[in-house]
Design an enzyme around this catalytic site. Sequence first.
Site, PDB file in Angstrom:
ATOM      1  N   ASP A   1       5.570  -4.896  -9.750  1.00  0.00           N
ATOM      2  CA  ASP A   1       5.793  -4.123  -8.529  1.00  0.00           C
ATOM      3  C   ASP A   1       6.980  -3.175  -8.688  1.00  0.00           C
ATOM      4  O   ASP A   1       8.124  -3.614  -8.786  1.00  0.00           O
ATOM      5  CB  ASP A   1       6.049  -5.084  -7.363  1.00  0.00           C
ATOM      6  CG  ASP A   1       5.875  -4.384  -6.025  1.00  0.00           C
ATOM      7  OD1 ASP A   1       6.061  -3.154  -5.976  1.00  0.00           O
ATOM      8  OD2 ASP A   1       5.547  -5.065  -5.046  1.00  0.00           O
TER       9      ASP A   1
ATOM     10  N   ASN B   1       0.828  -1.223   0.000  1.00  0.00           N
ATOM     11  CA  ASN B   1       0.000   0.000   0.000  1.00  0.00           C
ATOM     12  C   ASN B   1       0.859   1.269   0.000  1.00  0.00           C
ATOM     13  O   ASN B   1       0.452   2.305   0.541  1.00  0.00           O
ATOM     14  CB  ASN B   1      -1.002   0.017   1.163  1.00  0.00           C
ATOM     15  CG  ASN B   1      -2.099   1.080   1.050  1.00  0.00           C
ATOM     16  OD1 ASN B   1      -2.561   1.613   2.038  1.00  0.00           O
ATOM     17  ND2 ASN B   1      -2.514   1.398  -0.150  1.00  0.00           N
TER      18      ASN B   1
ATOM     19  N   ARG C   1       1.708   0.673  -5.707  1.00  0.00           N
ATOM     20  CA  ARG C   1       0.726   0.478  -6.778  1.00  0.00           C
ATOM     21  C   ARG C   1      -0.699   0.857  -6.389  1.00  0.00           C
ATOM     22  O   ARG C   1      -1.382   1.566  -7.134  1.00  0.00           O
ATOM     23  CB  ARG C   1       0.747  -0.976  -7.275  1.00  0.00           C
ATOM     24  CG  ARG C   1       2.047  -1.349  -7.952  1.00  0.00           C
ATOM     25  CD  ARG C   1       2.168  -2.858  -8.089  1.00  0.00           C
ATOM     26  NE  ARG C   1       2.263  -3.497  -6.776  1.00  0.00           N
ATOM     27  CZ  ARG C   1       2.191  -4.793  -6.551  1.00  0.00           C
ATOM     28  NH1 ARG C   1       2.021  -5.621  -7.570  1.00  0.00           N
ATOM     29  NH2 ARG C   1       2.301  -5.269  -5.333  1.00  0.00           N
TER      30      ARG C   1
HETATM   31  P1  4NP Z   1       3.336  -2.173  -3.368  1.00  0.00           P
HETATM   32  O1  4NP Z   1       4.923  -2.364  -3.372  1.00  0.00           O
HETATM   33  O2  4NP Z   1       2.727  -3.518  -3.008  1.00  0.00           O
HETATM   34  O3  4NP Z   1       3.018  -1.790  -4.765  1.00  0.00           O
HETATM   35  O4  4NP Z   1       3.034  -1.100  -2.357  1.00  0.00           O
HETATM   36  C1  4NP Z   1       5.632  -2.931  -2.303  1.00  0.00           C
HETATM   37  C2  4NP Z   1       5.996  -2.153  -1.245  1.00  0.00           C
HETATM   38  C3  4NP Z   1       6.716  -2.703  -0.210  1.00  0.00           C
HETATM   39  C4  4NP Z   1       7.091  -4.023  -0.243  1.00  0.00           C
HETATM   40  C5  4NP Z   1       6.724  -4.809  -1.295  1.00  0.00           C
HETATM   41  C6  4NP Z   1       5.982  -4.257  -2.332  1.00  0.00           C
HETATM   42  N1  4NP Z   1       7.869  -4.573   0.798  1.00  0.00           N
HETATM   43  O5  4NP Z   1       8.231  -5.756   0.709  1.00  0.00           O
HETATM   44  O6  4NP Z   1       8.160  -3.879   1.774  1.00  0.00           O
END
Ligand code: 4NP
Length: 155
Positions: free
Chosen positions: A124, A12, A15
């Site tokens: 991601d 969160n 994306r």
């Molecule tokens: P999101 O990206 O799912 O698009 O917000 C990520 C943000 C942090 C992490 C992985 C994906 N993480 O592993 O901390």
Amino acid sequence: MTINVLFVCLGNICRSPMAEAVFQQLVNDAGLSSQFRIDSAGTGSWHVGEKAHPGTRKILAEHNIAYNGRARQVTAQDLADPKTYIITMDRSNSNDLRRQFGQHANQYRLLDFSSQQAETDVPDPYYTNNFEYVYQLVKDGCEGLLKTIREREGL
Ligand code: 4NP
């Protein structure tokens, strides 16, 4: 009647906040903001309380889209209403939600609504750092999603 839309990714911070902001802008531009409640959340808790990733904030600013949200984790309450549109960024988000909360009647992946066929999952950018590419995919998916919701809800 208010239409609830919740965008979901892993952290969160990259994306789903981007999708929330882009979709809100499309809804505002269509003059439909009073009919929607739009939010985002993550399946993971690592970034709870944080602002969106600098890469997401930068790309939104470049496209003149406002965003001030803070990361939070998905709750059972978010999925309690079967009419809420639950829009995940990738297959793993969808599987994580099903595992944690069970089957939801109105859950999709964002790119189910996309006009392109190259990607079915939003990659991601936390790992790829390609925020512009992600923005293009998110925008295309959000346009398709709004079109579908308008048809389905008669808006
Ligand atoms: P999101 O990206 O799912 O698009 O917000 C990520 C943000 C942090 C992490 C992985 C994906 N993480 O592993 O901390």
